[in-house]
Motif scaffolding. Structure first.
Motif, PDB file in Angstrom:
ATOM      1  N   THR A  45       0.838  -1.201   0.000  1.00 58.93           N
ATOM      2  CA  THR A  45       0.000   0.000   0.000  1.00 58.93           C
ATOM      3  C   THR A  45       0.871   1.249   0.000  1.00 58.93           C
ATOM      4  O   THR A  45       0.628   2.195  -0.757  1.00 58.93           O
ATOM      5  N   GLU A  46       1.903   1.252   0.830  1.00 55.92           N
ATOM      6  CA  GLU A  46       2.807   2.404   0.865  1.00 55.92           C
ATOM      7  C   GLU A  46       3.481   2.616  -0.490  1.00 55.92           C
ATOM      8  O   GLU A  46       3.592   3.741  -0.964  1.00 55.92           O
ATOM      9  N   ARG A  47       3.914   1.538  -1.096  1.00 57.80           N
ATOM     10  CA  ARG A  47       4.569   1.644  -2.413  1.00 57.80           C
ATOM     11  C   ARG A  47       3.599   2.210  -3.453  1.00 57.80           C
ATOM     12  O   ARG A  47       3.947   3.077  -4.248  1.00 57.80           O
ATOM     13  N   ALA A  48       2.359   1.707  -3.462  1.00 57.16           N
ATOM     14  CA  ALA A  48       1.369   2.188  -4.430  1.00 57.16           C
ATOM     15  C   ALA A  48       1.050   3.662  -4.202  1.00 57.16           C
ATOM     16  O   ALA A  48       0.858   4.423  -5.159  1.00 57.16           O
ATOM     17  N   LEU A  49       0.990   4.095  -2.942  1.00 51.64           N
ATOM     18  CA  LEU A  49       0.741   5.510  -2.658  1.00 51.64           C
ATOM     19  C   LEU A  49       1.889   6.377  -3.171  1.00 51.64           C
ATOM     20  O   LEU A  49       1.660   7.462  -3.708  1.00 51.64           O
ATOM     21  N   ARG A  50       3.133   5.892  -3.024  1.00 52.12           N
ATOM     22  CA  ARG A  50       4.277   6.645  -3.574  1.00 52.12           C
ATOM     23  C   ARG A  50       4.176   6.721  -5.096  1.00 52.12           C
ATOM     24  O   ARG A  50       4.461   7.760  -5.694  1.00 52.12           O
ATOM     25  N   GLN A  51       3.769   5.623  -5.736  1.00 54.04           N
ATOM     26  CA  GLN A  51       3.572   5.638  -7.188  1.00 54.04           C
ATOM     27  C   GLN A  51       2.530   6.683  -7.571  1.00 54.04           C
ATOM     28  O   GLN A  51       2.713   7.442  -8.516  1.00 54.04           O
ATOM     29  N   ALA A  52       1.423   6.703  -6.844  1.00 58.28           N
ATOM     30  CA  ALA A  52       0.320   7.609  -7.168  1.00 58.28           C
ATOM     31  C   ALA A  52       0.735   9.067  -7.022  1.00 58.28           C
ATOM     32  O   ALA A  52       0.268   9.923  -7.777  1.00 58.28           O
ATOM     33  N   GLU A  53       1.604   9.351  -6.067  1.00 63.07           N
ATOM     34  CA  GLU A  53       2.032  10.739  -5.854  1.00 63.07           C
ATOM     35  C   GLU A  53       2.867  11.274  -7.014  1.00 63.07           C
ATOM     36  O   GLU A  53       3.008  12.480  -7.170  1.00 63.07           O
ATOM     37  N   THR A  54       3.399  10.394  -7.854  1.00 64.50           N
ATOM     38  CA  THR A  54       4.194  10.852  -9.002  1.00 64.50           C
ATOM     39  C   THR A  54       3.343  11.113 -10.236  1.00 64.50           C
ATOM     40  O   THR A  54       3.842  11.621 -11.233  1.00 64.50           O
ATOM     41  N   MET A  55       2.062  10.774 -10.181  1.00 67.75           N
ATOM     42  CA  MET A  55       1.180  10.969 -11.334  1.00 67.75           C
ATOM     43  C   MET A  55       0.800  12.438 -11.458  1.00 67.75           C
ATOM     44  O   MET A  55       0.780  13.173 -10.473  1.00 67.75           O
ATOM     45  N   THR A  56       0.485  12.848 -12.674  1.00 64.45           N
ATOM     46  CA  THR A  56       0.218  14.264 -12.920  1.00 64.45           C
ATOM     47  C   THR A  56      -1.196  14.687 -12.550  1.00 64.45           C
ATOM     48  O   THR A  56      -1.419  15.839 -12.218  1.00 64.45           O
ATOM     49  N   ALA A  57      -2.152  13.776 -12.594  1.00 66.49           N
ATOM     50  CA  ALA A  57      -3.541  14.133 -12.280  1.00 66.49           C
ATOM     51  C   ALA A  57      -3.774  14.048 -10.773  1.00 66.49           C
ATOM     52  O   ALA A  57      -3.063  13.351 -10.057  1.00 66.49           O
ATOM     53  N   GLY A  58      -4.785  14.764 -10.298  1.00 60.91           N
ATOM     54  CA  GLY A  58      -5.172  14.685  -8.891  1.00 60.91           C
ATOM     55  C   GLY A  58      -6.171  13.564  -8.684  1.00 60.91           C
ATOM     56  O   GLY A  58      -7.117  13.415  -9.468  1.00 60.91           O
ATOM     57  N   TYR A  59      -5.964  12.773  -7.661  1.00 63.42           N
ATOM     58  CA  TYR A  59      -6.830  11.630  -7.391  1.00 63.42           C
ATOM     59  C   TYR A  59      -7.207  11.579  -5.911  1.00 63.42           C
ATOM     60  O   TYR A  59      -6.488  12.071  -5.055  1.00 63.42           O
ATOM     61  N   GLN A  60      -8.334  10.896  -5.648  1.00 57.58           N
ATOM     62  CA  GLN A  60      -8.712  10.559  -4.282  1.00 57.58           C
ATOM     63  C   GLN A  60      -8.373   9.083  -4.095  1.00 57.58           C
ATOM     64  O   GLN A  60      -8.941   8.223  -4.764  1.00 57.58           O
ATOM     65  N   PRO A  61      -7.431   8.764  -3.191  1.00 57.50           N
ATOM     66  CA  PRO A  61      -7.055   7.358  -3.019  1.00 57.50           C
ATOM     67  C   PRO A  61      -8.076   6.597  -2.179  1.00 57.50           C
ATOM     68  O   PRO A  61      -8.586   7.098  -1.188  1.00 57.50           O
ATOM     69  N   ARG A  62      -8.352   5.388  -2.619  1.00 52.78           N
ATOM     70  CA  ARG A  62      -9.240   4.466  -1.917  1.00 52.78           C
ATOM     71  C   ARG A  62      -8.637   3.077  -2.049  1.00 52.78           C
ATOM     72  O   ARG A  62      -7.807   2.839  -2.921  1.00 52.78           O
ATOM     73  N   LEU A  63      -9.057   2.166  -1.224  1.00 53.03           N
ATOM     74  CA  LEU A  63      -8.687   0.770  -1.393  1.00 53.03           C
ATOM     75  C   LEU A  63      -9.894   0.039  -1.957  1.00 53.03           C
ATOM     76  O   LEU A  63     -11.029   0.292  -1.553  1.00 53.03           O
ATOM     77  N   LEU A  64      -9.632  -0.846  -2.891  1.00 56.00           N
ATOM     78  CA  LEU A  64     -10.701  -1.608  -3.535  1.00 56.00           C
ATOM     79  C   LEU A  64     -10.394  -3.092  -3.401  1.00 56.00           C
ATOM     80  O   LEU A  64      -9.388  -3.571  -3.918  1.00 56.00           O
TER      81      LEU A  64
ATOM     82  N   LEU B 170      -7.511   4.881  -7.523  1.00 60.80           N
ATOM     83  CA  LEU B 170      -7.318   6.320  -7.638  1.00 60.80           C
ATOM     84  C   LEU B 170      -8.530   6.896  -8.357  1.00 60.80           C
ATOM     85  O   LEU B 170      -8.655   6.803  -9.576  1.00 60.80           O
ATOM     86  N   HIS B 171      -9.429   7.449  -7.555  1.00 62.65           N
ATOM     87  CA  HIS B 171     -10.681   7.985  -8.082  1.00 62.65           C
ATOM     88  C   HIS B 171     -10.419   9.358  -8.695  1.00 62.65           C
ATOM     89  O   HIS B 171      -9.765  10.207  -8.080  1.00 62.65           O
ATOM     90  N   GLY B 172     -10.922   9.569  -9.900  1.00 59.16           N
ATOM     91  CA  GLY B 172     -10.635  10.780 -10.652  1.00 59.16           C
ATOM     92  C   GLY B 172     -11.268  12.047 -10.127  1.00 59.16           C
ATOM     93  O   GLY B 172     -10.844  13.144 -10.495  1.00 59.16           O
ATOM     94  N   ASP B 173     -12.280  11.938  -9.264  1.00 63.86           N
ATOM     95  CA  ASP B 173     -12.906  13.125  -8.686  1.00 63.86           C
ATOM     96  C   ASP B 173     -12.448  13.250  -7.241  1.00 63.86           C
ATOM     97  O   ASP B 173     -12.995  12.608  -6.345  1.00 63.86           O
ATOM     98  N   PRO B 174     -11.414  14.094  -6.986  1.00 64.78           N
ATOM     99  CA  PRO B 174     -10.852  14.174  -5.640  1.00 64.78           C
ATOM    100  C   PRO B 174     -11.797  14.723  -4.588  1.00 64.78           C
ATOM    101  O   PRO B 174     -11.545  14.579  -3.396  1.00 64.78           O
ATOM    102  N   THR B 175     -12.908  15.346  -5.004  1.00 70.00           N
ATOM    103  CA  THR B 175     -13.812  15.963  -4.032  1.00 70.00           C
ATOM    104  C   THR B 175     -15.081  15.140  -3.776  1.00 70.00           C
ATOM    105  O   THR B 175     -15.937  15.575  -3.022  1.00 70.00           O
ATOM    106  N   SER B 176     -15.197  13.964  -4.389  1.00 72.04           N
ATOM    107  CA  SER B 176     -16.437  13.194  -4.246  1.00 72.04           C
ATOM    108  C   SER B 176     -16.540  12.571  -2.857  1.00 72.04           C
ATOM    109  O   SER B 176     -15.551  12.393  -2.152  1.00 72.04           O
ATOM    110  N   ASP B 177     -17.783  12.237  -2.485  1.00 70.39           N
ATOM    111  CA  ASP B 177     -18.008  11.527  -1.230  1.00 70.39           C
ATOM    112  C   ASP B 177     -17.386  10.150  -1.328  1.00 70.39           C
ATOM    113  O   ASP B 177     -17.504   9.483  -2.362  1.00 70.39           O
ATOM    114  N   THR B 178     -16.777   9.703  -0.244  1.00 65.13           N
ATOM    115  CA  THR B 178     -16.102   8.410  -0.277  1.00 65.13           C
ATOM    116  C   THR B 178     -17.054   7.231  -0.317  1.00 65.13           C
ATOM    117  O   THR B 178     -16.657   6.134  -0.683  1.00 65.13           O
TER     118      THR B 178
END
Length: 198
Positions: free
Chosen positions: A106-125, A137-145
């Motif tokens: 999970t930590e590794r995937a979060l580090r990967q996500a932080e290098t992406m150019t788009a803004g995302y809301q992280p969730r576990l699926l 990585l949900h494309g709408d960072p402001t949506s309800d979880t």
């Protein structure tokens, strides 16, 4: 681009803090790291945990349901365990502590996500039918979880260990990964009974 980590429900965080402050809960945890550490432990990076029970049904998009919140438990800069909370009729409550491969993955995937150019809301699926867990990585960072199923352009990063044939830590859009997942969970055709034409 920084991830937009949603705030966890206050009762979920309080229940984890109470469990961390309980010598009984920590002593009974099946996590050697928690039992052996004496310094302060802090819950961080709350991630909503969604379950994807049905991969796809006809033309309908996949649906998920929010089942909990997961917190990484840190001792200094090191993640030593995780804590899950669940929603009960009385509200959010602590479920259990754990460690294992999904923690570092999970930590590794979060580090990967932080290098992406788009803004995302992280969730576990979680995809129980495949014994699979992904960082979603949900494309709408402001949506309800607790709403919004995976959109075709959302990104999934399968965590290790991933099922055979699915590469861990290789980001894929939902649109690209969904056909593979659907094929994997589709039931095999029933074998004909003896005496029946094939």
């Amino acid at each position: 681009m920084p991830l937009h980590v949603p705030p966890a429900p206050a009762p979920a965080l309080r229940s984890v803090l109470a469990a961390l402050g309980s010598p009984t809960a920590v002593r009974d945890a099946r996590t050697p790291a928690l039992r052996s550490l004496s310094g302060p432990l802090t819950p961080e990076l709350p991630l909503p945990v969604h379950v994807w029970d049905q991969i796809a049904t006809g033309d309908r998009p996949p649906r998920t349901r929010l089942t909990g919140w997961r917190f990484l438990i840190r001792s200094g800069d090191l993640a030593v365990a995780a804590a899950d909370t669940v929603l009960t009729p009385d509200g959010w409550t602590f479920s259990h502590f754990f460690e294992g491969p999904y923690l570092s993955s999970t930590e590794r995937a979060l580090r990967q996500a932080e290098t992406m150019t788009a803004g995302y809301q992280p969730r576990l699926l979680s995809i129980p039918a495949l014994y699979m867990l992904t960082l979603w990585l949900h494309g709408d960072p402001t949506s309800d979880t607790d709403t919004d199923g995976p959109a075709p352009s959302d990104v999934l990063i399968p965590l290790a260990p991933a099922p055979p044939g699915i590469a861990a830590h290789r980001p894929c859009t939902v649109a690209d990964l969904l056909p593979v997942l659907t094929l994997r969970v589709r039931p095999a055709p029933a074998a004909p009974l003896l005496g029946q034409p094939a």
